[in-house]
Write an enzyme that holds these catalytic residues in place. Structure first.
Site, PDB file in Angstrom:
ATOM      1  N   CYS A 139      58.217  24.841  35.514  1.00 29.71           N
ATOM      2  CA  CYS A 139      59.296  25.834  35.480  1.00 29.71           C
ATOM      3  C   CYS A 139      60.663  25.197  35.244  1.00 29.71           C
ATOM      4  O   CYS A 139      61.602  25.873  34.848  1.00 29.71           O
ATOM      5  CB  CYS A 139      59.309  26.646  36.775  1.00 29.71           C
ATOM      6  SG  CYS A 139      57.738  27.472  37.030  1.00 29.71           S
ATOM      7  N   HIS A 284      65.680  30.727  36.909  1.00 29.50           N
ATOM      8  CA  HIS A 284      64.260  30.822  36.572  1.00 29.50           C
ATOM      9  C   HIS A 284      63.716  32.101  37.211  1.00 29.50           C
ATOM     10  O   HIS A 284      64.126  32.477  38.314  1.00 29.50           O
ATOM     11  CB  HIS A 284      63.543  29.587  37.117  1.00 29.50           C
ATOM     12  CG  HIS A 284      62.059  29.692  37.082  1.00 29.50           C
ATOM     13  ND1 HIS A 284      61.375  29.980  35.929  1.00 29.50           N
ATOM     14  CD2 HIS A 284      61.119  29.559  38.068  1.00 29.50           C
ATOM     15  CE1 HIS A 284      60.084  30.017  36.203  1.00 29.50           C
ATOM     16  NE2 HIS A 284      59.895  29.771  37.489  1.00 29.50           N
ATOM     17  N   ASN A 314      56.548  35.746  35.424  1.00 26.73           N
ATOM     18  CA  ASN A 314      57.015  34.358  35.340  1.00 26.73           C
ATOM     19  C   ASN A 314      56.450  33.718  34.074  1.00 26.73           C
ATOM     20  O   ASN A 314      55.240  33.544  33.954  1.00 26.73           O
ATOM     21  CB  ASN A 314      56.546  33.616  36.596  1.00 26.73           C
ATOM     22  CG  ASN A 314      57.006  32.168  36.654  1.00 26.73           C
ATOM     23  OD1 ASN A 314      57.490  31.625  35.666  1.00 26.73           O
ATOM     24  ND2 ASN A 314      56.848  31.552  37.811  1.00 26.73           N
TER      25      ASN A 314
HETATM   26  N1  COA Z   1      47.621  41.560  45.827  1.00 21.88           N
HETATM   27  C1  COA Z   1      47.397  42.003  47.074  1.00 21.88           C
HETATM   28  N2  COA Z   1      47.337  41.198  48.149  1.00 21.88           N
HETATM   29  C2  COA Z   1      47.539  39.893  47.939  1.00 21.88           C
HETATM   30  C3  COA Z   1      47.765  39.358  46.661  1.00 21.88           C
HETATM   31  C4  COA Z   1      47.801  40.254  45.572  1.00 21.88           C
HETATM   32  N3  COA Z   1      48.035  39.840  44.318  1.00 21.88           N
HETATM   33  N4  COA Z   1      47.928  38.029  46.769  1.00 21.88           N
HETATM   34  C5  COA Z   1      47.802  37.731  48.063  1.00 21.88           C
HETATM   35  N5  COA Z   1      47.557  38.844  48.774  1.00 21.88           N
HETATM   36  C6  COA Z   1      47.348  38.994  50.203  1.00 21.88           C
HETATM   37  C7  COA Z   1      47.021  37.705  50.889  1.00 21.88           C
HETATM   38  O1  COA Z   1      45.641  37.433  50.769  1.00 21.88           O
HETATM   39  C8  COA Z   1      47.432  37.990  52.315  1.00 21.88           C
HETATM   40  O2  COA Z   1      46.443  38.729  52.917  1.00 21.88           O
HETATM   41  P1  COA Z   1      46.105  38.510  54.484  1.00 21.88           P
HETATM   42  O3  COA Z   1      47.361  38.844  55.208  1.00 21.88           O
HETATM   43  O4  COA Z   1      44.990  39.458  54.700  1.00 21.88           O
HETATM   44  O5  COA Z   1      45.729  37.064  54.593  1.00 21.88           O
HETATM   45  C9  COA Z   1      48.633  38.915  52.143  1.00 21.88           C
HETATM   46  O6  COA Z   1      48.570  39.439  50.801  1.00 21.88           O
HETATM   47  C10 COA Z   1      49.965  38.197  52.303  1.00 21.88           C
HETATM   48  O7  COA Z   1      49.922  37.057  51.521  1.00 21.88           O
HETATM   49  P2  COA Z   1      51.077  36.039  51.555  1.00 21.88           P
HETATM   50  O8  COA Z   1      50.724  34.859  50.700  1.00 21.88           O
HETATM   51  O9  COA Z   1      51.487  35.799  52.972  1.00 21.88           O
HETATM   52  O10 COA Z   1      52.229  36.869  50.843  1.00 21.88           O
HETATM   53  P3  COA Z   1      53.718  36.460  50.632  1.00 21.88           P
HETATM   54  O11 COA Z   1      54.581  37.425  51.309  1.00 21.88           O
HETATM   55  O12 COA Z   1      53.957  35.014  50.874  1.00 21.88           O
HETATM   56  O13 COA Z   1      53.857  36.712  49.071  1.00 21.88           O
HETATM   57  C11 COA Z   1      53.934  35.509  47.015  1.00 21.88           C
HETATM   58  C12 COA Z   1      53.074  35.994  48.172  1.00 21.88           C
HETATM   59  C13 COA Z   1      53.068  34.689  46.070  1.00 21.88           C
HETATM   60  C14 COA Z   1      54.468  36.703  46.271  1.00 21.88           C
HETATM   61  C15 COA Z   1      55.125  34.686  47.559  1.00 21.88           C
HETATM   62  O14 COA Z   1      54.663  33.736  48.506  1.00 21.88           O
HETATM   63  C16 COA Z   1      55.862  33.965  46.481  1.00 21.88           C
HETATM   64  O15 COA Z   1      56.428  34.583  45.599  1.00 21.88           O
HETATM   65  N6  COA Z   1      55.937  32.646  46.546  1.00 21.88           N
HETATM   66  C17 COA Z   1      56.552  31.879  45.524  1.00 21.88           C
HETATM   67  C18 COA Z   1      55.598  31.767  44.393  1.00 21.88           C
HETATM   68  C19 COA Z   1      56.251  31.276  43.147  1.00 21.88           C
HETATM   69  O16 COA Z   1      57.401  31.494  42.922  1.00 21.88           O
HETATM   70  N7  COA Z   1      55.473  30.605  42.296  1.00 21.88           N
HETATM   71  C20 COA Z   1      55.929  30.121  41.058  1.00 21.88           C
HETATM   72  C21 COA Z   1      56.865  29.011  41.270  1.00 21.88           C
HETATM   73  S1  COA Z   1      57.585  28.540  39.813  1.00 21.88           S
END
Ligand code: COA
Length: 357
Positions: A139, A284, A314
């Site tokens: 990224c 980004h 993204n």
């Molecule tokens: N749809 C529905 N549920 C989902 C899911 C999806 N696509 N992906 C994960 N879940 C579930 C998980 O399994 C978890 O379930 P559980 O509570 O039963 O275990 C629940 O949703 C919460 O997951 P969690 O990972 O705690 O969510 P979060 O609030 O951290 O959000 C992201 C997840 C990925 C959106 C967030 O962490 C994020 O944006 N992180 C940065 C990622 C990023 O920017 N990546 C690229 C970098 S360049």
């Protein structure tokens, strides 16, 4: 950023003075910019048909409503780059591809493992002999590439550097329950910029800073195929999904919201510009919530920040040129505008730049 002359033995169509000697220039700038996204729109509801997710979950956590996927097999990152390059050349007022002296191609999804996508692109543009460098900084790839292009232009090594950020993610994510945390985030797209000498002494790149910390390498990575394994890829590895990206989303979120403001402050300070002087912020696009927090920490109103993640998801190395290209065309910036760019991604890698267009 103190301008310095880069001593180089590289040959090519460089900036040459009357006697043919390499001629360094005071500053580089973005002479033109372009973008391209494939036509296939994939909504959150479309993904909900393939995995347990929902439009509500995705929008609430990320701000994404839809993303673009390539229309069919056989379209690589260099293919997506082509229309973006044409747009950038036209925007820069350059007559043809022949004005490109060097290519820097940032991508984590190259057309093939090797050679780099820059070589494929150079061939498609009809540029035999023009050097092509691939940058593998995820990224932050566009900013890493910008730093290289800037050094080449300022040092008089190459006059017009074509800097591309392009990704085809849709063929490399797991469109099923197991991969849903990553799969919903990413989309395909491309951006391209022509980096060249600034004509106005007041213009150009004022500061750029890059960082990396491999302690977080496995928080967002693609484990296999891997040269570290014999063989590089097995059926077992594929059954375990090691050929799909894996992510510790919470860690990435934490780092991004700390490092993007930190490095942005550092470039603003070096450029002697306050956050209030920024006309356009191009962060980004990984997550709308990340960028809202970054804006808050920097004291930059969200109205000045590019936010197109709802349309494209993204697109990794493409987000910054894609965002700047759209914003420029929408009249949100013009020549003379102060632009701040910042990125964070896998590696970990991060960086920021301040530029007066
Ligand atoms: N749809 C529905 N549920 C989902 C899911 C999806 N696509 N992906 C994960 N879940 C579930 C998980 O399994 C978890 O379930 P559980 O509570 O039963 O275990 C629940 O949703 C919460 O997951 P969690 O990972 O705690 O969510 P979060 O609030 O951290 O959000 C992201 C997840 C990925 C959106 C967030 O962490 C994020 O944006 N992180 C940065 C990622 C990023 O920017 N990546 C690229 C970098 S360049």
């Amino acid at each position: 950023m103190t301008p310095r002359v880069v001593h180089s033995s590289l040959h090519g169509r460089a900036c040459r003075g009357k006697k043919g000697a390499m001629k360094s220039v005071a500053a580089s700038t973005i002479l033109g910019i372009g973008h391209y996204v494939p036509s296939k729109v994939v909504t959150n509801d479309d993904l909900a048909k393939l995995m347990s997710t929902s439009d509500e979950w995705i929008q609430q956590r990320t701000g994404i409503k839809e993303r673009r996927y390539i229309e069919h097999s056989g379209i690589g990152a260099s293919d997506l780059a082509l229309p973006a390059v044409k747009m950038a050349l036209e925007h820069a007022g350059l007559a043809s591809e022949k004005d490109v002296d060097a290519i820097v191609f940032a991508t984590l999804s190259p057309d093939h493992n090797f050679p780099g996508s820059g070589c494929f692109l150079g061939h498609k543009l009809g540029l035999p002999g023009v050097p092509a460098l691939d940058v593998r900084n995820q990224c932050s790839g566009f900013l890493y590439g910008l730093s290289i292009a800037d050094a080449w232009v300022r040092g008089g090594v190459y006059r017009h550097v074509l800097l591309v950020g392009a990704e085809v993610h849709s063929t490399g994510i797991e469109l099923a329950d197991r991969g849903r945390d990553v799969a919903v985030l990413f989309g395909d797209g491309a951006g391209a910029a022509i980096i060249g000498p600034a004509t106005d002494p007041d213009q150009g790149l004022r500061s750029i800073k890059l960082h990396a910390d491999g302690s977080g390498a496995k928080d967002l990575w693609l484990e296999a195929p891997a040269s570290a394994y014999v063989p590089r890829l097995t059926k077992e590895m594929m059954d375990e999904g090691k050929h799909f990206p894996a992510m510790n989303g919470k860690q990435v979120f934490r780092w991004a919201t700390e490092k993007m403001p930190e490095v942005s402050r550092a470039v603003l300070e070096e450029a002697k510009i306050s956050a209030g002087d920024i006309d356009l912020f191009v962060p980004h696009q990984a997550n709308l919530r990340i960028n809202q927090l970054v804006c808050q920490k920097l004291g930059i109103p969200e109205s000045k920040a590019v936010a197109n993640i709802e349309k494209y998801g993204n697109t990794t190395a493409a987000t910054i040129p894609l965002g700047l290209s759209e914003a420029w065309r929408e009249g949100r910036c013009r020549r003379g505008s102060n632009v701040l760019m910042a990125a964070f991604g896998s590696g970990y890698t991060w960086g920021a730049a301040v530029l007066k267009l």
